[in-house]
Design an enzyme around this catalytic site. Sequence first.
Site, PDB file in Angstrom:
ATOM      1  N   GLY A   1      -2.409  -8.979  -1.461  1.00 17.69           N
ATOM      2  CA  GLY A   1      -1.633  -7.944  -1.109  1.00 17.69           C
ATOM      3  C   GLY A   1      -2.251  -7.464   0.092  1.00 17.69           C
ATOM      4  O   GLY A   1      -3.084  -7.085   1.219  1.00 17.69           O
TER       5      GLY A   1
ATOM      6  N   ARG B   1      -4.199  -3.078   4.020  1.00 17.64           N
ATOM      7  CA  ARG B   1      -4.969  -1.740   4.988  1.00 17.64           C
ATOM      8  C   ARG B   1      -3.637  -2.618   6.207  1.00 17.64           C
ATOM      9  O   ARG B   1      -3.926  -2.053   6.997  1.00 17.64           O
ATOM     10  CB  ARG B   1      -5.818  -2.508   5.555  1.00 17.64           C
TER      11      ARG B   1
ATOM     12  N   LYS C   1      -2.227  -2.336  11.043  1.00 15.72           N
ATOM     13  CA  LYS C   1      -3.290  -3.035  10.654  1.00 15.72           C
ATOM     14  C   LYS C   1      -3.844  -1.617  10.483  1.00 15.72           C
ATOM     15  O   LYS C   1      -4.544  -1.278  12.109  1.00 15.72           O
ATOM     16  CB  LYS C   1      -3.646  -4.449  11.068  1.00 15.72           C
TER      17      LYS C   1
ATOM     18  N   ARG D   1       2.872 -15.525   4.154  1.00 20.46           N
ATOM     19  CA  ARG D   1       1.666 -16.848   3.366  1.00 20.46           C
ATOM     20  C   ARG D   1       1.087 -17.881   2.859  1.00 20.46           C
ATOM     21  O   ARG D   1       2.577 -18.199   1.566  1.00 20.46           O
ATOM     22  CB  ARG D   1       0.459 -15.953   3.389  1.00 20.46           C
TER      23      ARG D   1
ATOM     24  N   ASP E   1      -4.616 -16.901   2.370  1.00 22.08           N
ATOM     25  CA  ASP E   1      -3.752 -16.091   2.821  1.00 22.08           C
ATOM     26  C   ASP E   1      -3.830 -15.826   3.586  1.00 22.08           C
ATOM     27  O   ASP E   1      -3.057 -15.009   4.246  1.00 22.08           O
ATOM     28  CB  ASP E   1      -4.387 -14.857   1.317  1.00 22.08           C
TER      29      ASP E   1
END
Length: 491
Positions: free
Chosen positions: A87, A90, A110, A180, A249
Amino acid sequence: MPAPRFLNAYADLPERFAAAIPAQPVKAPRLLILNRPLAEELGLEPAWLESEAGVAMLAGNAFPADAKPVATVYAGHQFGHFSPRLGDGRALLLGEVVDRAGQRRDIQLKGSGPTPFSRRGDGRSALGPALREYLISEAMAALGIPTTRSLAVVATGEPVFRETIQPGGIVARVAASHIRVGTFQYFASQGDTEAVALLVRMVIGRHYPHLETHENPPLALLHAVIERQASLIARWMNVGFIHGVMNTDNMTLSGETIDYGPCAFMDAYGSARVFSSIDAYGRYAYGNQPRIAHWNLARLAETLLPLLAPEPEKALQLATDAIDAFPKLFEAATTAGLRAKLGLAVEDNGDLALAQDLLAVMAANGADFTLAFRRLSEAESSPEGLDSFRQVFATTGGIDSWIGRWTMRLSLEVTSPAERRARMQAASPAIIPRNHAVEAALEAAVMNDDLAPFRRLHALLADPYSDHADANDLALPHAAPDPGYRTFCGT
Ligand code: AMP
Ligand code: MG
């Protein structure tokens, strides 16, 4: 100066797809770079983004009323090992905007602070890696390679603690979507077929609308993603790009390059080239990238099995057939790219072998990948051009006999030498983000608060297929490349 209007299709999915996150203000946000052309493409007002409210949004301090910031959940195979729950640890998805072309695009911060998915991380990013993502993703876009984009970088005014104390930064990332392979894996690993079906519908609606009326949409989606990824990896290979962390991912359904961590462009050609400090065994080395993409796509196929056909054997057969198509699709895409790099417009069966033999001579001679192909474009036009191409190679025997074969092959062509040169130069950039140039630009920005080298490099990289006579210091390989050069994830 209107604020952006956000749509929230992802945030409005059922609760198990994402966690709502409140603003986590940083102390002293400062807008370092704003991508004005991208802002305009997105229909955003650059002047608003530069305003106090705009900077507050880009820093994660305060959001427009219609943004619904969420951290999305996903799983992933990291270096081959499955992590059932990763997940956004950040990152914060602010929502989607509709761009000038009518496409829905995600805006994500991000480095915006901890989320329920942060595990042991602090949810923050150092400024250097934020600037690095901006520079390299924008360079990829200018090279014509599908990629997430960078809208802005903000310095947070707060320290982050890594091996050393560093200034913090936040990059605002723009993506066709952030869905993703790992997003599919998260739900499939819990047997949540309903969620996987929902993702299939969303991905088709956003990225493959022509498949909406297909008789078997999940199967058609699998084929389409495999095709896009085969083409994407071929494009990476043909500019010498090494992603560095091709975990599942970090592979999108949209076919965009995502997650610029320890990525790097290769200097001296070699299939085993790897720069990432966390890739001790070279799993994600340059030459392994097609194989890894193929492997990752098989993980995607597994998540779709219950949706492909009611009978498990039939579903497995359909998935296997789809996955087995990858090598051929990749070869076709890479051959097309290599033909362009060799100036070949006519298709001949020996073309791939001819290109691979050039790569073998490059490998044997420590030839710089970018320089060799760029100079090849001038090899036909003058003796000086030919000579400067030969000089990229440590020894001349191998390359001279290759030039002989290439020259013979050119006799099959119908294009003029001038057309050929233009075609080659459009396929082989004169400038890529070289490690030494990137390092110098980031060091000046982070250590001395001097963005001038960053801006200069960024401007050159925006026009990579033109020659820049005044930029040899950045365009050419380092005189003494560091054989131990390593890149870091920056987390
Ligand atoms: P990446 O290496 O960027 O693909 O990240 C892998 C996973 O680690 C993702 O779930 C990230 O959200 C998480 N992660 C990376 N850096 C941090 C950080 N500083 N704090 C929290 N989570 C992080
Ligand atoms: Mg990632």
